[in-house]
Design a protein around this motif. Structure first.
Motif, PDB file in Angstrom:
ATOM      1  N   GLY A 212      20.124  37.000  62.618  1.00 13.44           N
ATOM      2  CA  GLY A 212      20.059  36.459  61.990  1.00 13.44           C
ATOM      3  C   GLY A 212      18.772  35.705  61.802  1.00 13.44           C
ATOM      4  O   GLY A 212      17.939  35.599  60.285  1.00 13.44           O
ATOM      5  N   GLN A 213      17.083  36.672  62.747  1.00 17.51           N
ATOM      6  CA  GLN A 213      16.070  35.697  62.229  1.00 17.51           C
ATOM      7  C   GLN A 213      15.862  37.664  61.141  1.00 17.51           C
ATOM      8  O   GLN A 213      14.552  36.506  60.506  1.00 17.51           O
ATOM      9  CB  GLN A 213      15.554  36.374  63.507  1.00 17.51           C
ATOM     10  N   VAL A 214      16.162  38.432  61.405  1.00 17.80           N
ATOM     11  CA  VAL A 214      15.680  39.038  60.698  1.00 17.80           C
ATOM     12  C   VAL A 214      15.802  39.466  59.151  1.00 17.80           C
ATOM     13  O   VAL A 214      14.834  39.162  58.769  1.00 17.80           O
ATOM     14  CB  VAL A 214      15.843  40.697  60.831  1.00 17.80           C
ATOM     15  N   LEU A 215      17.137  39.045  58.845  1.00 16.85           N
ATOM     16  CA  LEU A 215      17.252  39.054  57.544  1.00 16.85           C
ATOM     17  C   LEU A 215      17.301  37.824  56.688  1.00 16.85           C
ATOM     18  O   LEU A 215      16.977  37.257  55.648  1.00 16.85           O
ATOM     19  CB  LEU A 215      18.914  38.719  57.360  1.00 16.85           C
ATOM     20  N   GLY A 216      16.161  36.070  57.767  1.00 16.08           N
ATOM     21  CA  GLY A 216      16.163  35.632  57.516  1.00 16.08           C
ATOM     22  C   GLY A 216      14.844  34.859  56.885  1.00 16.08           C
ATOM     23  O   GLY A 216      14.204  34.474  56.247  1.00 16.08           O
ATOM     24  N   LEU A 217      14.020  36.219  56.985  1.00 16.63           N
ATOM     25  CA  LEU A 217      12.385  36.784  56.431  1.00 16.63           C
ATOM     26  C   LEU A 217      12.108  36.260  55.170  1.00 16.63           C
ATOM     27  O   LEU A 217      13.535  37.002  54.433  1.00 16.63           O
ATOM     28  CB  LEU A 217      11.928  37.659  57.103  1.00 16.63           C
ATOM     29  N   PRO A 218      11.334  35.772  54.856  1.00 20.08           N
ATOM     30  CA  PRO A 218      11.249  35.641  53.385  1.00 20.08           C
ATOM     31  C   PRO A 218      11.294  36.907  52.520  1.00 20.08           C
ATOM     32  O   PRO A 218      11.572  36.673  51.765  1.00 20.08           O
ATOM     33  CB  PRO A 218       9.900  35.084  53.431  1.00 20.08           C
ATOM     34  N   GLU A 219      10.811  38.189  53.214  1.00 17.31           N
ATOM     35  CA  GLU A 219      10.761  39.112  52.217  1.00 17.31           C
ATOM     36  C   GLU A 219      12.751  39.812  52.109  1.00 17.31           C
ATOM     37  O   GLU A 219      12.799  40.576  51.784  1.00 17.31           O
ATOM     38  CB  GLU A 219      10.069  40.528  52.705  1.00 17.31           C
ATOM     39  N   LEU A 220      13.101  39.297  52.982  1.00 16.87           N
ATOM     40  CA  LEU A 220      14.798  39.148  52.814  1.00 16.87           C
ATOM     41  C   LEU A 220      15.424  38.039  51.923  1.00 16.87           C
ATOM     42  O   LEU A 220      15.199  38.255  50.909  1.00 16.87           O
ATOM     43  CB  LEU A 220      15.383  39.815  53.998  1.00 16.87           C
ATOM     44  N   LEU A 221      16.617  37.493  52.921  1.00 14.09           N
ATOM     45  CA  LEU A 221      17.686  36.784  52.123  1.00 14.09           C
ATOM     46  C   LEU A 221      16.916  35.286  52.597  1.00 14.09           C
ATOM     47  O   LEU A 221      17.636  34.370  52.086  1.00 14.09           O
ATOM     48  CB  LEU A 221      18.393  36.587  52.936  1.00 14.09           C
ATOM     49  N   GLY A 222      15.496  35.421  53.444  1.00 14.64           N
ATOM     50  CA  GLY A 222      15.506  34.507  53.542  1.00 14.64           C
ATOM     51  C   GLY A 222      14.235  32.817  52.226  1.00 14.64           C
ATOM     52  O   GLY A 222      13.785  32.425  52.864  1.00 14.64           O
ATOM     53  N   LYS A 223      14.627  32.884  51.456  1.00 11.41           N
ATOM     54  CA  LYS A 223      13.578  33.073  50.042  1.00 11.41           C
ATOM     55  C   LYS A 223      14.788  31.387  49.220  1.00 11.41           C
ATOM     56  O   LYS A 223      16.291  31.417  50.012  1.00 11.41           O
ATOM     57  CB  LYS A 223      13.458  33.559  49.033  1.00 11.41           C
ATOM     58  N   GLU A 224      14.027  30.095  48.605  1.00  9.56           N
ATOM     59  CA  GLU A 224      14.997  29.127  48.214  1.00  9.56           C
ATOM     60  C   GLU A 224      16.477  29.823  47.507  1.00  9.56           C
ATOM     61  O   GLU A 224      16.737  29.102  47.028  1.00  9.56           O
ATOM     62  CB  GLU A 224      13.739  28.352  47.188  1.00  9.56           C
ATOM     63  N   SER A 225      15.469  30.662  46.788  1.00 15.96           N
ATOM     64  CA  SER A 225      17.562  31.602  45.743  1.00 15.96           C
ATOM     65  C   SER A 225      17.931  32.379  46.812  1.00 15.96           C
ATOM     66  O   SER A 225      19.250  31.979  45.953  1.00 15.96           O
ATOM     67  CB  SER A 225      16.586  31.898  44.063  1.00 15.96           C
ATOM     68  N   THR A 226      17.577  32.496  47.655  1.00 16.52           N
ATOM     69  CA  THR A 226      18.653  33.612  47.935  1.00 16.52           C
ATOM     70  C   THR A 226      19.549  33.108  49.438  1.00 16.52           C
ATOM     71  O   THR A 226      20.136  33.842  50.095  1.00 16.52           O
ATOM     72  CB  THR A 226      17.973  35.129  48.062  1.00 16.52           C
ATOM     73  N   TRP A 227      18.739  31.925  50.336  1.00 17.55           N
ATOM     74  CA  TRP A 227      19.577  31.542  51.569  1.00 17.55           C
ATOM     75  C   TRP A 227      20.999  31.089  51.444  1.00 17.55           C
ATOM     76  O   TRP A 227      21.247  31.594  52.848  1.00 17.55           O
ATOM     77  CB  TRP A 227      18.985  30.399  52.029  1.00 17.55           C
ATOM     78  N   PRO A 228      21.342  31.360  50.516  1.00 14.68           N
ATOM     79  CA  PRO A 228      23.252  30.829  50.385  1.00 14.68           C
ATOM     80  C   PRO A 228      23.968  32.269  51.105  1.00 14.68           C
ATOM     81  O   PRO A 228      25.100  32.631  52.003  1.00 14.68           O
ATOM     82  CB  PRO A 228      23.519  30.214  49.288  1.00 14.68           C
TER      83      PRO A 228
END
Length: 493
Positions: A212-228
């Protein structure tokens, strides 16, 4: 005339050595002992059948992994989710959301996972009795998939309520999973490796938190457009379990206890143990079944009123509360070092690193390398938690109480676990808002208090029988431990 054999025997006796016949017997005995050790080693290797490994990995991936993942996945996109809440509110009401209302909504979003978990914990006994262990896990995937779809589509639908409801449903999934999975793994595994297999649950919780922490990185899915998509990922472990578990048998214990299906239970044992002769295992379960019919289970109220287990109950409550209130979730090396030093050392180290983390967060704007030190502290806190506190609370609950008391004890432990989780999720945003970087001192104080409590109250329970553990608590309870244990359940040595 002296016979060579007689002379040899006399010489051996005179030198204090055993006769040759005895030497031969000793050598045979040593050989048999070595052969026995080798056969035990081979048997333990054979205990890990392919079906058993698949069941543990698939079960943990679709259950405890998701629990750990949902504990941490909301951390990274916090900023974007709050922005989504504000936009949705302004679109409906024509004005921005009040900051306190936003904080409350976010707290509910985080903490309602625990309320769902408590509901799931209370549901699992009835569902498990009707559907069995395997089908309970299979049906539970329906909760995970529906929750994932609700949360993943909330942004597109412009409804933050979908995210909150999805978190609640995901909590129900976690509550059912954390009860049904350990039960299933416990009942399908040989007793020689039951403890090792039981740790799979704790290991996958850790992996889930980390994922959960890794996938939430901005380089992966932790961006405004991809957080869902962070919440949509939940579908993957659920689908893996959904398509895999149907090919594995039901728990043989359930088949014998509830369905009275001896042929099905025998076949399940043969599949999980990887051998044809399962008569010993079948007999053990049948004996256990006969014993359980004669046991009157203790209610929660009766357990709370019993003076002979008063401090055991208090210790379970403190352990479970510290487990959640320390600020993390997920244990290994337990059998090597023992419960007491790992709990004291784990919580003590967490208190230390929380203190250091507070200092680094306060000074991070004054030196370029400080933020990296903060990351090291966070990793050290996670490592300290996984080294002991993560897995031991559930083990202690089983070790402190007799068989007739354990169901009530696990209800108390589960209730404290989920309510503490709820308290952290609900209150932490307000604590963080009030104390800023000093908020982690609250967790440091809780960890330190837990370590001190365990130092003065908790006896070591490793390799001790229930009677010995009761005796260790007897002085503090100011009562004599019961002389007898549950009939037909010999204490492990």
């Amino acid at each position: 005339m002296n016979s060579p054999l007689l002379t040899g025997s006399l010489t051996d006796n005179e030198q204090g050595n055993p006769p040759k016949s005895e030497k031969y017997t000793m050598k045979c005995s040593e050989k048999d002992s070595a052969d026995s050790k080798d056969s035990d080693l081979v048997r333990k290797k054979l205990d890990w059948s392919c079906s058993l490994i698949v069941a543990s990995l698939v079960g943990a991936f679709g259950s405890s992994f998701l629990y750990g993942y949902n504990l941490s996945v909301v951390n990274a996109p916090t900023r974007y989710i709050k922005s989504f809440y504000n936009e949705s509110w302004e679109r409906r009401h024509g004005h921005p959301i009040d900051p306190d209302t936003l904080t409350l909504l976010w707290s509910v979003t985080v903490s309602i996972f625990a309320i769902g978990g408590l509901v799931g914990t209370l549901m699992v006994k009835l569902i498990g009795k009707v559907l069995g262990r395997k089908y309970t896990l299979l049906v539970n995937n329906g909760f995970a998939i529906s929750a994932a779809l609700l949360m993943a589509c909330s942004l597109q639908a412009g409804a933050f309520e979908m995210l909150i409801v999805g978190r609640f449903i995901m909590g129900v999934d976690g509550g059912i999973a954390l009860s049904a999975l350990p039960m299933y793994l416990n009942e399908i595994s040989p007793k020689e490796i039951r403890g090792s297999l039981g740790q799979v649950t704790a290991i996958f919780i850790c992996i889930g938190v980390f994922a959960g922490q890794v996938l939430g990185l901005p380089e992966l899915l932790g961006k405004e457009s991809t957080w869902p998509y962070l919440f949509g990922v939940i579908v993957v472990p659920a689908l893996v379990q959904l398509v895999s578990l149907p090919f594995l048998p039901e728990s043989p214990h359930y088949l014998l206890f509830e369905k009275h299906d001896q042929a099905g239970a025998k076949k399940a044992f043969q599949t999980f143990l990887g051998k044809e002769d399962v008569s010993r295992e079948m007999e053990e379960v049948l004996i256990e079944s006969r014993v359980q019919r004669n046991i009157q289970l203790v209610s929660v109220l009766e357990l709370l009123r019993s003076p002979s287990v008063r401090w055991q109950v208090i210790t379970v409550v403190v352990t479970m509360a510290c487990y959640q209130l320390c600020g993390l979730n997920a244990g290994l090396v337990i059998e090597r070092l023992g419960r007491r030093p790992l709990l004291m050392g784990g919580f003590g180290l967490m208190a230390l690193f929380f203190g250091i983390l507070t200092i680094t967060l306060t000074l991070q704007d004054h030196a370029p390398g400080i933020p990296y030190l903060s990351i090291i502290c966070i990793l050290a806190i996670i490592a300290s938690f996984c080294s002991g506190p993560g897995g031991i609370p559930f083990i202690l609950t089983g070790e402190f109480f007799q068989q007739s008391q354990r169901p009530a004890a696990f209800i108390i432990a589960g209730t404290v676990n989920w309510l503490s989780n709820f308290a952290v999720g609900l209150l932490f945003p307000f604590i963080q808002k009030s104390l800023d970087t000093y908020c982690f001192l609250v967790f440091a104080a809780i960890c330190l208090a837990g370590a001190v409590y365990f130092y003065f109250v908790l006896p070591e329970t490793k390799n001790r029988t229930h009677a010995e553990i009761s005796q260790a608590f007897a002085k503090r309870n100011k009562t004599h431990p019961p002389d007898n244990t549950d009939p037909g359940t010999p204490e492990p040595r």
